[in-house]
Scaffold this active site. Structure first.
Site, PDB file in Angstrom:
ATOM      1  CG  ASP A 114      34.148  42.780  43.159  1.00  0.00           C
ATOM      2  OD1 ASP A 114      34.742  41.643  43.067  1.00  0.00           O
ATOM      3  OD2 ASP A 114      34.363  43.425  44.187  1.00  0.00           O
ATOM      4  CE  LYS A 127      32.865  41.703  46.231  1.00  0.00           C
ATOM      5  NZ  LYS A 127      33.301  42.941  46.709  1.00  0.00           N
ATOM      6  CG  HIS A 129      33.176  37.356  44.190  1.00  0.00           C
ATOM      7  ND1 HIS A 129      34.200  36.856  45.292  1.00  0.00           N
ATOM      8  CD2 HIS A 129      33.913  38.321  43.467  1.00  0.00           C
ATOM      9  CE1 HIS A 129      35.164  38.050  44.828  1.00  0.00           C
ATOM     10  NE2 HIS A 129      34.990  38.685  43.967  1.00  0.00           N
ATOM     11  CG  HIS A 177      39.259  40.529  40.627  1.00  0.00           C
ATOM     12  ND1 HIS A 177      38.230  39.860  40.345  1.00  0.00           N
ATOM     13  CD2 HIS A 177      39.022  41.104  42.031  1.00  0.00           C
ATOM     14  CE1 HIS A 177      37.162  39.813  41.196  1.00  0.00           C
ATOM     15  NE2 HIS A 177      37.732  40.378  42.211  1.00  0.00           N
ATOM     16  CG  HIS A 178      39.952  37.844  44.308  1.00  0.00           C
ATOM     17  ND1 HIS A 178      40.612  38.693  45.341  1.00  0.00           N
ATOM     18  CD2 HIS A 178      38.612  38.131  44.200  1.00  0.00           C
ATOM     19  CE1 HIS A 178      39.452  39.743  45.865  1.00  0.00           C
ATOM     20  NE2 HIS A 178      38.261  39.421  45.055  1.00  0.00           N
ATOM     21  CG  ASP A 186      39.173  45.018  44.922  1.00  0.00           C
ATOM     22  OD1 ASP A 186      38.269  45.938  45.177  1.00  0.00           O
ATOM     23  OD2 ASP A 186      39.065  43.724  45.085  1.00  0.00           O
TER      24      ASP A 186
END
Length: 512
Positions: free
Chosen positions: A374, A377, A402, A428-429, A457
């Site tokens: 992350d 961010k 991000h 990761h999304h 997550d």
């Protein structure tokens, strides 16, 4: 290492007395066998007498060589069932059996059948004698000379094999990069050198080992790791695990930087140029050690400490790298009210990765890379990240950005670890069904590291308290994840989560 080596009394002498010199007599005349045995009946060389083996033709001689791989000398007649039967046996020994150790002495009663000059040039033999010239004294001298030659060749061959083992063992140890694998490497290579040991302990003052030591004293020796009797003694002081004569031997070896050998145990000092030396202690030896064994262990011990120093250096570099990454990730996450999130993510990803069958190297890479997932961010406005209310479409798009930002921050590195972190940051999304972002990847097209991180997550986000929400109950979290199985999440990962939920929940409570 000091040149001084302390051995138990008379050990070498006892070893050298073992066994006999094997002499193969090959002749079709029984009288020759009888006379030879009579002439050499009282023969002793280096405290070992002779063991006679008889063969009466060429084929029987070949059989003897197939059954005995330690024949020192063969007294070989030339003319037996054929005029060149003995010469064929000589060829068989050298070429088919690939035996270049046994000393071959040709004895012939018919020199004209096999002229000495031709035989010496064309066959790999070591001596050529006419039976008429071989008096008892000359036979004695010939055999003594042959045995000396055989002994020296065997010593050279043993040293060659020993050197190969040392090179192989050292190479294997230097390829080890984890403390957990270090003692395994030592035990394995010692087994190769001396046939294995029942109990092994590696003692050092350099580190405390896997278990914390209260009131650690750098002037004392501690069990770093061990096997057998010492498997559960990591972190204990030398005096707590070894006593009596063995303890005195350990103290002597460490103080004098030497090796101490007794019938049942061996203590080797491992010198270090960067820190205090260590001890390698082995008990339950499988057999008495020869001079060659002791020499090999001494050589090996020097490389053990070098390898250990390298392992420590590698661990220090790895720990420093991990700490920098985790501190950076913690700084980012703490700003948004998610304390210990990084540590929980590492643990959960390791559990899911292990369940998925990742190798230890892949698990290590994942645990080092995932804290940066992350990192993008840091470029997102705090007004958005700390907003406790609902976000509008523009703000949602900015938050989603991000993933690409994190990738862009890391992608130009030449380090494999950072490249992996870049991949995780970007993907990761991504969703299993292809409806995620930023690339719309789907299924197996999403790297397994990213599929693991995605589920870890989401689980942690729902189960932990954030600045804008309370922690959700486990039942509600599992219902949401079950509904997204095969949609947002990899179905297999969801199964692994269910199978390991007790361990994961324990982590959530411990690192709350």
């Amino acid at each position: 290492m000091s040149d001084e080596i302390l051995f138990a009394e008379d050990i070498d002498e006892e070893i050298e007395l073992q066994g006999k010199w094997k002499i193969l007599i090959v002749d079709d005349e029984p009288e020759v066998h009888a006379v030879t045995k009579l002439a050499l009946g009282d023969f002793v060389f280096q405290d070992k007498d002779l063991e006679f083996i008889s063969a009466f033709d060429g084929e029987e001689a070949k059989t003897m060589f197939r059954e005995h791989d330690d024949i020192a000398v063969v007294l070989l007649d030339v003319v037996m069932e054929t005029d060149d039967a003995g010469l064929k046996v000589a060829e068989f020994i050298r070429n088919e059996m690939n035996n270049h150790f046994t000393r071959i002495i040709l004895r012939t009663g018919q020199p004209g059948q096999a002229p000495e000059k031709d035989v010496i040039i064309n066959y790999d033999i070591n001596d050529y004698k006419s039976k008429t010239e071989l008096t008892a004294q000359k036979l004695f001298s010939v055999v003594i000379s042959a045995l000396r030659s055989y002994r020296d060749i065997i010593v050279i061959e043993e040293n060659r094999h020993g050197l190969e083992k040392i090179i192989s063992a050292s190479a294997d140890l230097f390829s080890i990069h984890s403390l957990e694998s270090f003692i395994e490497g030592i035990v394995q290579q010692l087994a190769s050198l001396i046939g294995g040991t029942k109990d092994t302990a590696y003692l050092t003052s350099a580190v405390a080992g896997p278990r914390p030591i209260e009131q650690y004293n750098s002037s004392e020796l501690y069990v770093f790791t061990g096997r057998g009797e010492y498997q559960d003694k990591e972190g204990n002081r030398l005096e707590e695990v070894i006593s009596g004569r063995e303890l005195i031997s350990c103290q002597h070896a460490y103080t004098n930087k030497t090796m101490v050998y007794e019938d049942e145990y061996l203590v080797v000092y491992c010198d270090s140029k960067t820190q205090k030396g260590s001890l390698l202690y082995m008990s339950g030896l499988p057999r008495k050690l020869t001079k060659t064994d002791k020499h090999l262990v001494e050589m090996f011990s020097k490389n053990v400490q070098i390898a250990f120093d390298n392992v420590l250096l590698n661990k220090d570099i790895e720990d420093t790298q991990r700490e920098i990454i985790e501190r950076l990730a913690d700084a980012i996450e703490t700003s948004y009210g998610s304390q210990n999130h990084t540590q929980r993510m590492i643990k959960i990803c390791e559990i899911l990765g292990r369940a998925a069958g990742l190798s230890e190297n892949d698990l290590k890479t994942l645990s080092l890379a995932v804290p940066l997932y992350d990192i993008g961010k840091i470029r997102i406005s705090d007004n958005i990240m700390l907003n406790p209310g609902s976000l509008n479409k523009e703000e949602i798009l900015e938050v989603r950005n991000h993933a690409q930002i994190g990738y862009n921050l890391l992608k130009d590195s030449n380090r494999p670890l950072i490249k992996t972190a870049a991949l995780i940051a970007r993907d990761h999304h991504e969703y299993w069904n292809g409806k995620g972002y930023p690339k719309g990847k789907s299924g197996q097209g999403i790297h397994i590291f990213c599929r693991i991180t995605s589920l870890a997550d989401a689980f942690d986000a729902m189960r932990s308290e954030r600045s804008y929400k309370e922690a959700w109950p486990l039942e509600k979290v599992m219902d949401v994840i079950a509904a997204e199985k095969g949609q947002q999440f990899d179905p297999k990962m969801v199964e692994y989560l269910h199978e390991n939920i007790d361990e994961i929940e324990s982590i959530m409570h411990t690192l709350a």
